[in-house]
Scaffold this motif. Structure first.
Motif, PDB file in Angstrom:
ATOM      1  N   MET A   1       0.911  -1.122  -0.275  1.00 48.01           N
ATOM      2  CA  MET A   1       0.100  -0.113  -0.054  1.00 48.01           C
ATOM      3  C   MET A   1       0.666   1.281  -0.133  1.00 48.01           C
ATOM      4  O   MET A   1       1.812   1.332   0.829  1.00 48.01           O
ATOM      5  N   PHE A   2       0.570   2.141  -1.106  1.00 48.67           N
ATOM      6  CA  PHE A   2       1.440   3.359  -1.117  1.00 48.67           C
ATOM      7  C   PHE A   2       0.913   4.274  -0.097  1.00 48.67           C
ATOM      8  O   PHE A   2      -0.100   4.257   0.252  1.00 48.67           O
ATOM      9  N   SER A   3       1.603   5.199   0.161  1.00 48.90           N
ATOM     10  CA  SER A   3       1.481   6.485   1.309  1.00 48.90           C
ATOM     11  C   SER A   3       0.427   7.234   0.679  1.00 48.90           C
ATOM     12  O   SER A   3      -0.311   7.910   1.507  1.00 48.90           O
ATOM     13  N   PHE A   4       0.180   7.554  -0.468  1.00 47.91           N
ATOM     14  CA  PHE A   4      -0.992   8.590  -0.878  1.00 47.91           C
ATOM     15  C   PHE A   4      -2.318   7.570  -1.044  1.00 47.91           C
ATOM     16  O   PHE A   4      -3.236   8.086  -1.427  1.00 47.91           O
ATOM     17  N   CYS A   5      -2.394   6.375  -0.348  1.00 48.39           N
ATOM     18  CA  CYS A   5      -3.618   5.641  -0.502  1.00 48.39           C
ATOM     19  C   CYS A   5      -4.586   5.936   0.798  1.00 48.39           C
ATOM     20  O   CYS A   5      -5.474   4.941   0.716  1.00 48.39           O
ATOM     21  N   THR A   6      -4.350   7.058   1.219  1.00 49.23           N
ATOM     22  CA  THR A   6      -5.364   7.306   2.405  1.00 49.23           C
ATOM     23  C   THR A   6      -6.701   7.394   2.151  1.00 49.23           C
ATOM     24  O   THR A   6      -7.574   6.742   2.821  1.00 49.23           O
ATOM     25  N   ASP A   7      -7.146   8.176   1.113  1.00 49.66           N
ATOM     26  CA  ASP A   7      -8.735   8.297   0.617  1.00 49.66           C
ATOM     27  C   ASP A   7      -8.721   8.130  -0.762  1.00 49.66           C
ATOM     28  O   ASP A   7      -8.546   8.818  -1.684  1.00 49.66           O
ATOM     29  N   PRO A   8      -8.786   6.682  -0.982  1.00 49.25           N
ATOM     30  CA  PRO A   8      -8.992   6.383  -2.749  1.00 49.25           C
ATOM     31  C   PRO A   8     -10.090   7.066  -3.355  1.00 49.25           C
ATOM     32  O   PRO A   8      -9.749   7.300  -4.465  1.00 49.25           O
ATOM     33  N   SER A   9     -11.140   7.904  -2.700  1.00 53.81           N
ATOM     34  CA  SER A   9     -12.262   8.462  -3.547  1.00 53.81           C
ATOM     35  C   SER A   9     -11.487   9.625  -4.137  1.00 53.81           C
ATOM     36  O   SER A   9     -12.027  10.235  -5.012  1.00 53.81           O
ATOM     37  N   LEU A  10     -10.375  10.095  -3.596  1.00 55.85           N
ATOM     38  CA  LEU A  10      -9.981  11.514  -4.077  1.00 55.85           C
ATOM     39  C   LEU A  10      -8.693  11.228  -4.963  1.00 55.85           C
ATOM     40  O   LEU A  10      -7.984  12.300  -5.368  1.00 55.85           O
ATOM     41  N   LEU A  11      -8.364   9.961  -5.217  1.00 58.48           N
ATOM     42  CA  LEU A  11      -7.261   9.821  -6.094  1.00 58.48           C
ATOM     43  C   LEU A  11      -7.493   9.913  -7.516  1.00 58.48           C
ATOM     44  O   LEU A  11      -8.619   9.407  -8.120  1.00 58.48           O
ATOM     45  N   PRO A  12      -6.721  10.422  -8.529  1.00 58.14           N
ATOM     46  CA  PRO A  12      -6.811  10.165  -9.901  1.00 58.14           C
ATOM     47  C   PRO A  12      -6.506   8.749 -10.212  1.00 58.14           C
ATOM     48  O   PRO A  12      -6.271   7.883  -9.571  1.00 58.14           O
ATOM     49  N   ASP A  13      -6.916   8.607 -11.658  1.00 56.89           N
ATOM     50  CA  ASP A  13      -6.850   6.920 -12.016  1.00 56.89           C
ATOM     51  C   ASP A  13      -5.852   6.328 -11.852  1.00 56.89           C
ATOM     52  O   ASP A  13      -6.091   5.157 -11.429  1.00 56.89           O
ATOM     53  N   TRP A  14      -4.599   6.653 -12.206  1.00 55.09           N
ATOM     54  CA  TRP A  14      -3.221   5.707 -12.110  1.00 55.09           C
ATOM     55  C   TRP A  14      -3.261   5.551 -10.743  1.00 55.09           C
ATOM     56  O   TRP A  14      -2.698   4.461 -10.166  1.00 55.09           O
ATOM     57  N   GLN A  15      -3.190   6.490  -9.749  1.00 52.85           N
ATOM     58  CA  GLN A  15      -3.122   6.324  -8.439  1.00 52.85           C
ATOM     59  C   GLN A  15      -3.989   5.440  -7.747  1.00 52.85           C
ATOM     60  O   GLN A  15      -3.678   4.427  -6.862  1.00 52.85           O
ATOM     61  N   TRP A  16      -5.343   5.555  -8.219  1.00 59.38           N
ATOM     62  CA  TRP A  16      -6.436   4.600  -7.527  1.00 59.38           C
ATOM     63  C   TRP A  16      -6.143   3.098  -8.019  1.00 59.38           C
ATOM     64  O   TRP A  16      -6.171   2.467  -7.391  1.00 59.38           O
ATOM     65  N   MET A  17      -5.634   3.031  -9.365  1.00 60.28           N
ATOM     66  CA  MET A  17      -5.369   1.783  -9.855  1.00 60.28           C
ATOM     67  C   MET A  17      -4.150   1.162  -9.019  1.00 60.28           C
ATOM     68  O   MET A  17      -4.297  -0.197  -8.563  1.00 60.28           O
ATOM     69  N   ALA A  18      -3.046   1.776  -8.646  1.00 60.96           N
ATOM     70  CA  ALA A  18      -1.794   1.478  -7.982  1.00 60.96           C
ATOM     71  C   ALA A  18      -2.375   1.007  -6.641  1.00 60.96           C
ATOM     72  O   ALA A  18      -1.853  -0.060  -6.216  1.00 60.96           O
ATOM     73  N   CYS A  19      -3.339   1.650  -6.044  1.00 59.76           N
ATOM     74  CA  CYS A  19      -3.683   1.460  -4.600  1.00 59.76           C
ATOM     75  C   CYS A  19      -4.595   0.159  -4.724  1.00 59.76           C
ATOM     76  O   CYS A  19      -4.354  -0.605  -3.774  1.00 59.76           O
ATOM     77  N   TYR A  20      -5.187   0.074  -5.721  1.00 57.74           N
ATOM     78  CA  TYR A  20      -6.241  -1.163  -5.781  1.00 57.74           C
ATOM     79  C   TYR A  20      -5.540  -2.287  -6.081  1.00 57.74           C
ATOM     80  O   TYR A  20      -5.774  -3.182  -5.291  1.00 57.74           O
ATOM     81  N   LEU A  21      -4.395  -2.208  -6.599  1.00 58.80           N
ATOM     82  CA  LEU A  21      -3.707  -3.449  -7.091  1.00 58.80           C
ATOM     83  C   LEU A  21      -2.711  -4.094  -5.860  1.00 58.80           C
ATOM     84  O   LEU A  21      -2.284  -5.090  -5.903  1.00 58.80           O
ATOM     85  N   THR A  22      -2.589  -3.256  -4.991  1.00 55.68           N
ATOM     86  CA  THR A  22      -1.676  -3.581  -3.818  1.00 55.68           C
ATOM     87  C   THR A  22      -2.433  -3.643  -2.439  1.00 55.68           C
ATOM     88  O   THR A  22      -1.720  -3.596  -1.501  1.00 55.68           O
ATOM     89  N   THR A  23      -3.684  -3.762  -2.438  1.00 58.45           N
ATOM     90  CA  THR A  23      -4.460  -4.045  -1.314  1.00 58.45           C
ATOM     91  C   THR A  23      -4.038  -5.353  -0.691  1.00 58.45           C
ATOM     92  O   THR A  23      -3.686  -6.224  -1.264  1.00 58.45           O
ATOM     93  N   GLY A  24      -4.115  -5.561   0.491  1.00 65.35           N
ATOM     94  CA  GLY A  24      -4.191  -6.630   1.292  1.00 65.35           C
ATOM     95  C   GLY A  24      -4.721  -7.841   0.638  1.00 65.35           C
ATOM     96  O   GLY A  24      -4.206  -8.903   0.260  1.00 65.35           O
ATOM     97  N   LYS A  25      -6.216  -7.580   0.349  1.00 69.02           N
ATOM     98  CA  LYS A  25      -6.828  -8.984  -0.295  1.00 69.02           C
ATOM     99  C   LYS A  25      -6.270  -9.031  -1.767  1.00 69.02           C
ATOM    100  O   LYS A  25      -6.444 -10.073  -2.095  1.00 69.02           O
ATOM    101  N   HIS A  26      -5.852  -8.149  -2.311  1.00 64.00           N
ATOM    102  CA  HIS A  26      -5.437  -8.258  -3.634  1.00 64.00           C
ATOM    103  C   HIS A  26      -4.123  -9.159  -3.838  1.00 64.00           C
ATOM    104  O   HIS A  26      -3.927  -9.833  -4.843  1.00 64.00           O
ATOM    105  N   MET A  27      -3.481  -8.965  -2.803  1.00 59.29           N
ATOM    106  CA  MET A  27      -2.129  -9.733  -2.700  1.00 59.29           C
ATOM    107  C   MET A  27      -2.434 -11.529  -2.712  1.00 59.29           C
ATOM    108  O   MET A  27      -1.597 -11.975  -3.033  1.00 59.29           O
TER     109      MET A  27
END
Length: 293
Positions: free
Chosen positions: A1-27
């Motif tokens: 999980m990246f440091s900028f993943c605190t509030d996914p609803s405010l993230l641009p597309d590429w950061q949202w996808m980066a956070c989504y692909l590195t969640t604990g369940k996604h691992m």
């Protein structure tokens, strides 16, 4: 999980996808890839061992041993893989628990078969109900490995049995003329030469084994296909902080690419092994290499 993943609803597309692909369940889907690779790494040599034992038994001059080898090949190859997987895992699990029940709970007075239920004492459960989750997962994984090895071992036995019969009889007679015992002839002449005849069939069997790994889901193992379906399904804000629509098509497309790349890499490796085995052999492949040289 990246440091900028605190509030996914405010993230641009590429950061949202980066956070989504590195969640604990996604691992879990990345871990399941390692599970598939580990299954193949263990099952392939185990199935080859079962196959070699079955082929050796089938060509034995001892009638009961030959019947056993040929029966193993015929029975397992004659049953659909899915039916065998579903039956064998249940039968194996109940057999282990039955043996443990008889050994650990001799004073048990109730019947083990109670209608449709199979009831044993708590100490005979395999694994124990108090065991941690990783023990249950490890037990399920190695049960799956053993089942895969039994099934694909029968196919490997049929391939190896045919390869043993393909070795020219003159080679074996020459070894016998030099005074080699049947055991020496088998180990020093027959076995080294049979691989060049067996490898095409074993190569196909390896490809089938790769494609059969999604059957892990039927055996209770959370494999790559299970997680692709689980993570790709529609997710709403009620259940996850990364809501999305039905993405199963993209997940299964990623699986398709993964399996295509894996099988292509396998073809390259098997081709090199085949070239190595046929070098200097009196076979079509060896003759082609001599002409090319």
């Amino acid at each position: 999980m990246f440091s900028f993943c605190t509030d996914p609803s405010l993230l641009p597309d590429w950061q949202w996808m980066a956070c989504y692909l590195t969640t604990g369940k996604h691992m879990s889907i990345y871990t399941s890839v390692l599970t598939v690779l580990l299954l193949l790494a263990i099952t392939a040599p185990a199935a080859l061992a079962f196959g070699f034992a079955g082929a050796s038994a089938a060509r034995s001059r001892i009638a009961p041993l030959s019947w056993l080898g040929k029966g193993y090949i015929a029975i397992v190859r004659g049953v659909p893989d899915i039916a065998f997987f579903l039956f064998f895992v249940i039968a194996l699990d109940q057999m282990i628990e039955y043996v443990r029940h008889r050994a650990l709970c001799p004073d048990w007075s109730e019947p083990i078969r109670q209608g449709n239920d199979f009831v044993v004492c708590a100490a005979a459960k395999m694994p124990l109900g108090t065991a941690p989750q990783w023990v249950h997962e490890t037990y399920g994984f190695f049960t799956a490995v053993f089942t895969f090895a039994i099934v694909f071992g029968a196919f490997a036995a049929n391939v190896l049995f045919g390869a043993m019969r393909a070795v020219p009889r003159a080679q074996l007679e020459t070894a016998e003329a030099y005074g080699m015992s049947p055991r020496q002839t088998f180990l020093r002449v027959l076995v080294p030469q049979m691989w060049v005849y067996a490898l095409p069939g074993l190569s196909n069997l390896w490809m089938v084994l790769i494609k059969a790994t999604p059957l892990l889901f039927l055996l209770g193992v959370e494999d790559i296909v299970y997680w692709a379906r689980e993570l790709g399904g529609t997710k709403t804000e009620r259940f996850t902080e990364y809501p999305h629509g039905d993405w199963r098509m993209w997940y299964f497309l990623a699986l398709l690419v993964f399996y295509l790349l894996f099988t292509r890499a396998s073809e390259v490796v098997l081709g090199r092994i085949m070239a190595r085995l046929t070098l200097g052999q009196a076979t079509t492949g060896g003759e082609a290499q001599r002409k090319a040289a």
